[in-house]
Design a protein around this motif. Structure first.
Motif, PDB file in Angstrom:
ATOM      1  N   SER A 172       0.872  -1.172   0.000  1.00 52.02           N
ATOM      2  CA  SER A 172       0.000   0.000   0.000  1.00 52.02           C
ATOM      3  C   SER A 172       0.904   1.216   0.000  1.00 52.02           C
ATOM      4  O   SER A 172       2.002   1.183   0.562  1.00 52.02           O
ATOM      5  N   PHE A 173       0.450   2.290  -0.624  1.00 49.98           N
ATOM      6  CA  PHE A 173       1.186   3.537  -0.618  1.00 49.98           C
ATOM      7  C   PHE A 173       0.210   4.652  -0.285  1.00 49.98           C
ATOM      8  O   PHE A 173      -0.792   4.816  -0.973  1.00 49.98           O
TER       9      PHE A 173
ATOM     10  N   ASP B 157      -4.820   7.758  -0.574  1.00 45.66           N
ATOM     11  CA  ASP B 157      -4.442   6.457  -1.104  1.00 45.66           C
ATOM     12  C   ASP B 157      -3.796   6.656  -2.471  1.00 45.66           C
ATOM     13  O   ASP B 157      -4.464   7.035  -3.428  1.00 45.66           O
TER      14      ASP B 157
ATOM     15  N   LEU C 191      -2.559   4.350  -4.426  1.00 48.91           N
ATOM     16  CA  LEU C 191      -2.776   3.225  -5.339  1.00 48.91           C
ATOM     17  C   LEU C 191      -4.207   3.121  -5.834  1.00 48.91           C
ATOM     18  O   LEU C 191      -4.511   2.283  -6.666  1.00 48.91           O
ATOM     19  N   HIS C 192      -5.079   3.961  -5.339  1.00 52.39           N
ATOM     20  CA  HIS C 192      -6.473   3.922  -5.785  1.00 52.39           C
ATOM     21  C   HIS C 192      -6.536   4.247  -7.269  1.00 52.39           C
ATOM     22  O   HIS C 192      -5.899   5.187  -7.734  1.00 52.39           O
ATOM     23  N   ASP C 193      -7.286   3.452  -8.016  1.00 56.69           N
ATOM     24  CA  ASP C 193      -7.451   3.703  -9.447  1.00 56.69           C
ATOM     25  C   ASP C 193      -8.325   4.931  -9.643  1.00 56.69           C
ATOM     26  O   ASP C 193      -9.439   5.006  -9.149  1.00 56.69           O
TER      27      ASP C 193
ATOM     28  N   HIS D 249     -11.125   8.284  -1.113  1.00 57.48           N
ATOM     29  CA  HIS D 249      -9.757   7.823  -1.301  1.00 57.48           C
ATOM     30  C   HIS D 249      -8.752   8.948  -1.088  1.00 57.48           C
ATOM     31  O   HIS D 249      -7.554   8.729  -1.162  1.00 57.48           O
TER      32      HIS D 249
ATOM     33  N   CYS E 137      -7.105   1.663   3.035  1.00 55.48           N
ATOM     34  CA  CYS E 137      -6.517   1.959   1.730  1.00 55.48           C
ATOM     35  C   CYS E 137      -6.402   0.688   0.888  1.00 55.48           C
ATOM     36  O   CYS E 137      -6.528  -0.422   1.393  1.00 55.48           O
ATOM     37  N   LYS E 138      -6.155   0.894  -0.388  1.00 54.40           N
ATOM     38  CA  LYS E 138      -6.003  -0.226  -1.311  1.00 54.40           C
ATOM     39  C   LYS E 138      -4.693  -0.944  -1.044  1.00 54.40           C
ATOM     40  O   LYS E 138      -3.662  -0.336  -0.797  1.00 54.40           O
ATOM     41  N   GLU E 139      -4.769  -2.255  -1.071  1.00 50.14           N
ATOM     42  CA  GLU E 139      -3.593  -3.101  -0.915  1.00 50.14           C
ATOM     43  C   GLU E 139      -3.484  -3.960  -2.167  1.00 50.14           C
ATOM     44  O   GLU E 139      -4.461  -4.579  -2.564  1.00 50.14           O
ATOM     45  N   VAL E 140      -2.326  -3.941  -2.808  1.00 50.95           N
ATOM     46  CA  VAL E 140      -2.149  -4.714  -4.036  1.00 50.95           C
ATOM     47  C   VAL E 140      -1.144  -5.830  -3.819  1.00 50.95           C
ATOM     48  O   VAL E 140      -0.222  -5.708  -3.020  1.00 50.95           O
TER      49      VAL E 140
ATOM     50  N   VAL F 287       1.935  -7.823  -5.068  1.00 51.20           N
ATOM     51  CA  VAL F 287       3.091  -7.492  -5.885  1.00 51.20           C
ATOM     52  C   VAL F 287       3.654  -8.774  -6.485  1.00 51.20           C
ATOM     53  O   VAL F 287       3.882  -9.750  -5.763  1.00 51.20           O
TER      54      VAL F 287
END
Length: 185
Positions: free
Chosen positions: A118-119, A129, A131-133, A161, A179-182, A184
């Protein structure tokens, strides 16, 4: 402990009833290089992550103090001539974490890893956030002229966001964000 370029917290912290206690790993002065910062705190966090612990690198300081540069580097991927002078790429903490993390993973091929990232950015007491699109039309500051043309639903999605909330976890003593977590790869 005070060194030439940093201060490190040592000893046991004592809680004061009714007060929050915040500890830190190290404080660096304005002459500290990104490599110094990474070697002191970043590599330890990467090692912990490879060992299965969560890790956070948090840059804090006044506006203009170099947090973004320290975290992201100068944004170059090679040497670029500018005004007749070669400007070399300078990696930030984020790039150094990636190189170190993937190097450690590559050195242990028998082990399986799952990485999540997350960033977020904290600015003027607002947590955003990173990383939110966002599509370009929707990703505008609330209150900007283009924001007034959006439907209330679009404004709320964008605002959600750009103003995340921090939740204390009483079980672990840590905090979490919505927040968004992706994953990797």
């Amino acid at each position: 402990k005070v060194t030439q370029r940093s201060i490190r917290q040592t000893g046991e912290e004592k809680a004061i009833e009714g007060k929050s206690l915040f500890s830190f790993d190290e404080i660096f002065d304005e002459d500290a290089a990104t490599d110094d910062i990474y070697d002191a705190v970043g590599s330890v966090i990467v090692k912990g992550a490879v060992d299965g612990r969560n890790g956070t690198i948090f840059a804090y300081g006044q506006t203009g103090s170099g947090k973004t540069y320290t975290m992201q580097g100068n944004g170059l991927t090679g040497s670029i001539p500018k005004d007749g002078v070669e400007t070399e790429a300078v990696d930030g903490i984020i790039q150094k974490v990636a190189w170190d993390l993937f190097g450690r993973i590559e050195s242990d091929p028998a082990r399986e890893f799952l990485l999540r990232a997350s960033f977020v950015e904290v600015y003027n007491e607002t947590i955003r956030d990173l990383l939110h699109d966002h599509d370009d039309a929707e990703y505008q500051s609330i209150g900007s002229p283009s924001a007034t043309r959006k439907s209330p639903n679009q404004q709320n999605r964008c605002e959600d966001h750009n103003n995340l909330t921090v939740r204390d976890d009483p079980k672990t003593g840590g905090v979490s964000l919505n927040c968004k977590e992706v994953i990797v790869t």
